[in-house]
Design a protein around this motif. Structure first.
Motif: not given
Length: 435
Positions: A86-110
């Motif tokens: 639980v504690t690690l899961g909470i602490a990783l929230v900013p990392v997960v959000l930053a990772k998703l932000w960093s790769v969001v262009p790939r979701l729209f690639q053609l």
């Protein structure tokens, strides 16, 4: 086409790039693997293959291949594994959000797929994004005791974890070589330049970043970046600082005393719910479970113990006349909170088994039933190894005083290393036998 999300020029942040994404990916590789393993251990701790009453995911099939008889040693085992989960899961929230932000262009690639391998990567990425959002959102809601799910949390979280982790493994296999090469090239490039990449006030140009491993693989680096306000390393520090802040404001729920007051983001943080010997954390009160004083009074309450030699009915006064034993054990809950060791005093479970026909070393499994009339764990099963452990008690007192109603008066179960929901409160019946 710069206005289209499928265009590289649409995404203008100078922070995006292979180095930033790879650093976050390495952190998540270790962190999410730890979350997955501790999550499976949490599920095994319920002993779901012992009895249907413990199994909230009855159609799990082969997903239960990892289950094993949960041990009683060390007595703090579940407190550690679930606290980390639980504690690690909470602490990783900013990392997960930053990772998703960093790769969001790939979701729209053609185009959507340039090859079979690329198609697999895109599919795994979609499952990965959906899975990580589902797992973290449901997990955080469960931690906050906010059960707004379209079904039971247990199967939703378990099945979601397997879908997510399968996509995670596929994505790691496909992307790990690229991530490692990107990190090595970026380090070598910075050493050759003799500077900290991105630390200056100048924009990070595409030429300063190694090209993709494949000439056909679109780069995350914007061809027209805006002026940077922070370096990539500064952004990593910012994400790390957010994780440390969440860690500092949640980890305290695993400790008693002043540290618990620092858990500002946890329902079981802050001050203890009371004072005195019974003044430690609880999850469900007697009133919330419909337990009335009339049915727990000395005159009304009786414990029914059943085994091969028949049944016995015992009042609380009669239980107090049996040979008492004590054990120092914590309470650890699936929501990640726990207490320090409390001193419990009562009758050993194996001694109760002996009253109905079992020897001290032959005590079997037991089905424990509570007075409460609703709730997923108003009945719970314990394995023979848990029953035979000398520290497993039907507790009558805690820290030198009788249990309060909220802590399970007239009697409750306490078992070393067991999840809190298996330490049944307001016990009414115990049936010994192979389950």
């Amino acid at each position: 086409m710069a206005r289209s999300p499928s265009s590289p020029a649409f995404w203008r942040s100078p922070l995006r790039g292979p180095w930033f994404t790879s650093v976050l990916g390495v952190v998540l590789l270790a962190g999410i693997t730890t979350l997955f393993v501790t999550g499976l251990l949490s599920y095994a701790a319920y002993n779901p293959d012992l009895s249907p009453v413990n199994d909230k995911t009855g159609d799990k099939g082969i997903l239960g291949f990892h289950l094993f008889a949960w041990p009683t040693d060390p007595h703090w085992l579940y407190r550690l594994t679930q606290g980390v989960h639980v504690t690690l899961g909470i602490a990783l929230v900013p990392v997960v959000l930053a990772k998703l932000w960093s790769v969001v262009p790939r979701l729209f690639q053609l185009p959507p797929a340039r090859s079979v391998v690329h198609a697999l990567e895109r599919i795994s990425l979609l499952l990965l994004v959906g899975g990580v959002l589902f797992e973290f959102v449901t997990g955080l809601l469960n931690i906050q005791l906010d059960y707004v799910f379209p079904g039971s949390f247990y199967p939703l979280h378990l099945y979601g974890a397997w879908v997510f982790f399968a996509a995670f493994v596929v994505h790691v296999v496909l992307r790990a070589p690229t991530a490692v090469r990107n990190l090595r090239r970026m380090r070598g490039s910075a050493e050759d330049r003799g500077e900290d990449e991105g630390e200056g006030a100048q924009p990070v140009s595409p030429e300063a970043v190694p090209p993709p491993v494949s000439s056909q693989e679109p780069s995350l680096v914007s061809p027209d970046p805006t002026e940077p306000t922070v370096s990539r390393r500064g952004a990593v520090r910012l994400v790390g600082g957010g994780s440390l802040l969440l860690l500092a404001t949640s980890v305290g729920q695993n400790f008693d005393g002043p540290l618990r007051r620092t858990a500002l983001l946890a329902p079981h943080g802050g001050a203890e719910p009371g004072s005195g010997p019974n003044g430690f954390q609880i999850n469900k009160t007697a009133a919330s479970r419909g337990i009335s004083p009339a049915e727990t009074s000395e005159e009304a309450w009786r414990l029914v113990v059943t085994g091969p030699s028949g049944s016995v009915r015992l009042s609380r006064a009669e239980l107090l006349e049996l040979t008492p034993h004590s054990a120092a054990l914590p309470i650890a809950c699936v929501e990640g909170w726990s207490t320090s060791d409390q001193w419990w005093r009562g009758v050993r479970l194996r001694d109760l088994a002996a009253l109905v026909g079992y020897g001290p070393e032959s005590a079997p499994d037991v089905l424990v039933e509570s007075l409460q009339r609703r709730g997923a764990f108003r009945r719970a099963a314990l394995r023979a190894n848990q029953v035979r452990d000398g520290r497993s008690l039907l507790a009558l007192d805690v820290n030198g005083e009788p249990l309060t109603p909220d802590h399970g008066y007239p009697a409750r179960i306490i078992v070393p290393a067991a999840p809190g929901v298996l330490n049944t409160k307001w016990v009414a019946r115990m049936t010994f036998g192979d389950l």
